[in-house]
Write a protein that holds these residues in place. Structure first.
Motif, short mmCIF file in Angstrom:
data_model
loop_
_atom_site.label_atom_id
_atom_site.label_comp_id
_atom_site.label_asym_id
_atom_site.label_seq_id
_atom_site.Cartn_x
_atom_site.Cartn_y
_atom_site.Cartn_z
N PRO A 164 0.81 -1.23 0.00
CA PRO A 164 0.00 0.00 0.00
C PRO A 164 0.84 1.28 0.00
CG PRO A 164 -0.92 -1.60 1.52
CD PRO A 164 0.39 -2.18 1.04
N GLY A 165 2.01 1.24 0.62
CA GLY A 165 2.86 2.44 0.67
C GLY A 165 3.74 2.63 -0.54
N ASP A 166 3.72 1.70 -1.48
CA ASP A 166 4.55 1.80 -2.68
C ASP A 166 3.84 2.63 -3.74
OD1 ASP A 166 6.46 0.17 -1.51
OD2 ASP A 166 5.60 -1.66 -2.34
N ASN A 167 4.61 3.35 -4.52
CA ASN A 167 4.06 4.11 -5.64
C ASN A 167 5.16 4.35 -6.66
OD1 ASN A 167 5.28 6.96 -5.17
ND2 ASN A 167 4.43 6.39 -3.17
N PRO A 168 4.81 4.63 -7.91
CA PRO A 168 5.82 4.80 -8.96
C PRO A 168 6.82 5.91 -8.67
CG PRO A 168 3.65 4.54 -9.94
CD PRO A 168 3.44 4.69 -8.46
N GLY A 169 6.35 7.02 -8.10
CA GLY A 169 7.26 8.12 -7.80
C GLY A 169 8.34 7.72 -6.82
N LYS A 170 7.97 6.94 -5.82
CA LYS A 170 8.93 6.46 -4.81
C LYS A 170 10.00 5.59 -5.48
CE LYS A 170 9.06 3.00 -1.13
NZ LYS A 170 8.23 2.11 -0.27
N PHE A 171 9.58 4.64 -6.31
CA PHE A 171 10.54 3.76 -6.98
C PHE A 171 11.44 4.56 -7.92
CE2 PHE A 171 7.34 0.04 -6.57
CZ PHE A 171 7.81 -0.22 -5.30
N LYS A 172 10.87 5.53 -8.64
CA LYS A 172 11.68 6.33 -9.56
C LYS A 172 12.74 7.12 -8.79
CE LYS A 172 12.81 8.54 -13.39
NZ LYS A 172 11.86 9.38 -14.14
N ASP A 173 12.38 7.71 -7.66
CA ASP A 173 13.33 8.48 -6.87
C ASP A 173 14.48 7.60 -6.36
OD1 ASP A 173 11.86 10.75 -7.24
OD2 ASP A 173 10.81 10.65 -5.31
N ILE A 174 14.14 6.40 -5.90
CA ILE A 174 15.18 5.50 -5.40
C ILE A 174 16.14 5.12 -6.53
CG2 ILE A 174 15.63 3.20 -4.45
CD1 ILE A 174 12.96 3.43 -2.95
N LEU A 175 15.58 4.78 -7.69
CA LEU A 175 16.41 4.39 -8.84
C LEU A 175 17.32 5.54 -9.27
CD1 LEU A 175 17.22 2.48 -11.10
CD2 LEU A 175 15.21 3.24 -12.38
N MET A 176 16.79 6.76 -9.35
CA MET A 176 17.61 7.90 -9.78
C MET A 176 18.70 8.20 -8.77
SD MET A 176 16.26 8.18 -12.61
CE MET A 176 17.29 9.50 -13.21
N ARG A 177 18.43 8.07 -7.48
CA ARG A 177 19.47 8.29 -6.47
C ARG A 177 20.59 7.28 -6.64
NH1 ARG A 177 15.30 9.21 -2.69
NH2 ARG A 177 15.55 7.09 -1.86
N ARG A 178 20.23 6.04 -6.90
CA ARG A 178 21.25 5.00 -7.10
C ARG A 178 22.10 5.30 -8.32
NH1 ARG A 178 21.16 0.00 -4.74
NH2 ARG A 178 19.63 -0.30 -3.08
N LEU A 179 21.45 5.72 -9.39
CA LEU A 179 22.19 6.03 -10.61
C LEU A 179 23.19 7.17 -10.39
CD1 LEU A 179 19.47 5.80 -13.41
CD2 LEU A 179 21.57 4.46 -13.27
N ARG A 180 22.75 8.21 -9.72
CA ARG A 180 23.60 9.38 -9.52
C ARG A 180 24.74 9.10 -8.55
NH1 ARG A 180 18.02 12.76 -9.31
NH2 ARG A 180 17.77 12.95 -11.59
N LYS A 181 24.53 8.17 -7.62
CA LYS A 181 25.58 7.81 -6.66
C LYS A 181 26.48 6.70 -7.18
CE LYS A 181 23.10 9.02 -2.42
NZ LYS A 181 22.55 8.49 -1.12
#
Length: 221
Positions: free
Chosen positions: A127-144
């Protein structure tokens, strides 16, 4: 709702093995969609999301090289271990010094791609998952430069570098003005819908001016 992402990947060697050639490994001319999906999943994976590869941009010229490697010719079978666990006895073993053989591989060298993909939510999302959350996590990983596991180009020996493609313009590479190239039937992915009968899926890989439109291709089963 689906969210898109562009990831640039590159490496010194790549080996996207043709399944019809089982003895000597020969690579496809370009990365397969399943290999591209595997790279994305190595950066960030969650059961509540599923990646879909849309386009692959081939930036570097396609060049092959031959490599000979020492490998073992036997496999440790799961059935052998189950038999020992049920009936007792010595565990099966492989002695590399006695079971070694040399095999040739035709690999790609100096490869570089931009993978365009999106992800959809699955029924395993919480219930707490959403596309925006997953996108933010993925982009943080890419940039780091962080990853869930080391991404690789076809085989684990061919590790790859990665970064976000943040340019506004579309990637331009060696084949941007080359017209149409047909690479024939290429492995698309594996169909896991029936766990008791996992089967391969293929598609006709056509590159137009350095871009492979995966999403617009027919999948053959």
């Amino acid at each position: 709702m689906s969210y898109g992402v562009k990831v640039e990947v590159w490496g010194d060697y790549a080996l996207f093995t043709r399944p019809e050639l089982s003895v000597e490994r020969v690579s496809y001319d370009v990365i397969s969609p399943s290999a591209a999906r595997g790279i994305l999943e190595s950066l960030y994976w969650h059961p509540g999301m599923k990646y879909q590869v849309d386009r692959i941009h081939v930036l570097n010229p396609i060049r092959f090289t031959n490599v000979r490697r020492n490998e073992v010719k036997s496999k440790a079978l799961a059935s052998s271990f189950r038999a020992v666990m049920s009936n007792g006895g010595d565990l099966p073993s492989i002695y590399t010094s006695e079971d070694i053989q040399q095999r040739a591989s035709m690999m790609l060298r100096d490869v570089r791609y931009v993978i365009e993909a999106h992800f959809d939510m699955t029924d395993k999302a919480q219930p707490g998952d959403n596309p925006g959350k997953f996108k933010d996590i993925l982009m943080r990983r890419l940039r780091k430069g962080a990853c869930y596991s080391q991404p690789y180009l076809g085989t684990r020996e061919c590790s790859c570098h990665f970064r976000e493609w943040d340019a506004v313009e579309s990637p331009r590479g060696f084949y941007s003005d080359d017209g149409r190239r047909d690479f024939g039937i290429v492995l698309y992915d594996m169909d896991y819908s029936n766990p008791g009968s996992i089967s391969p899926m293929y598609y006709r890989c056509i590159m137009e001016n350095g871009v492979i439109d995966v999403a617009g291709s027919e999948v053959l089963r």
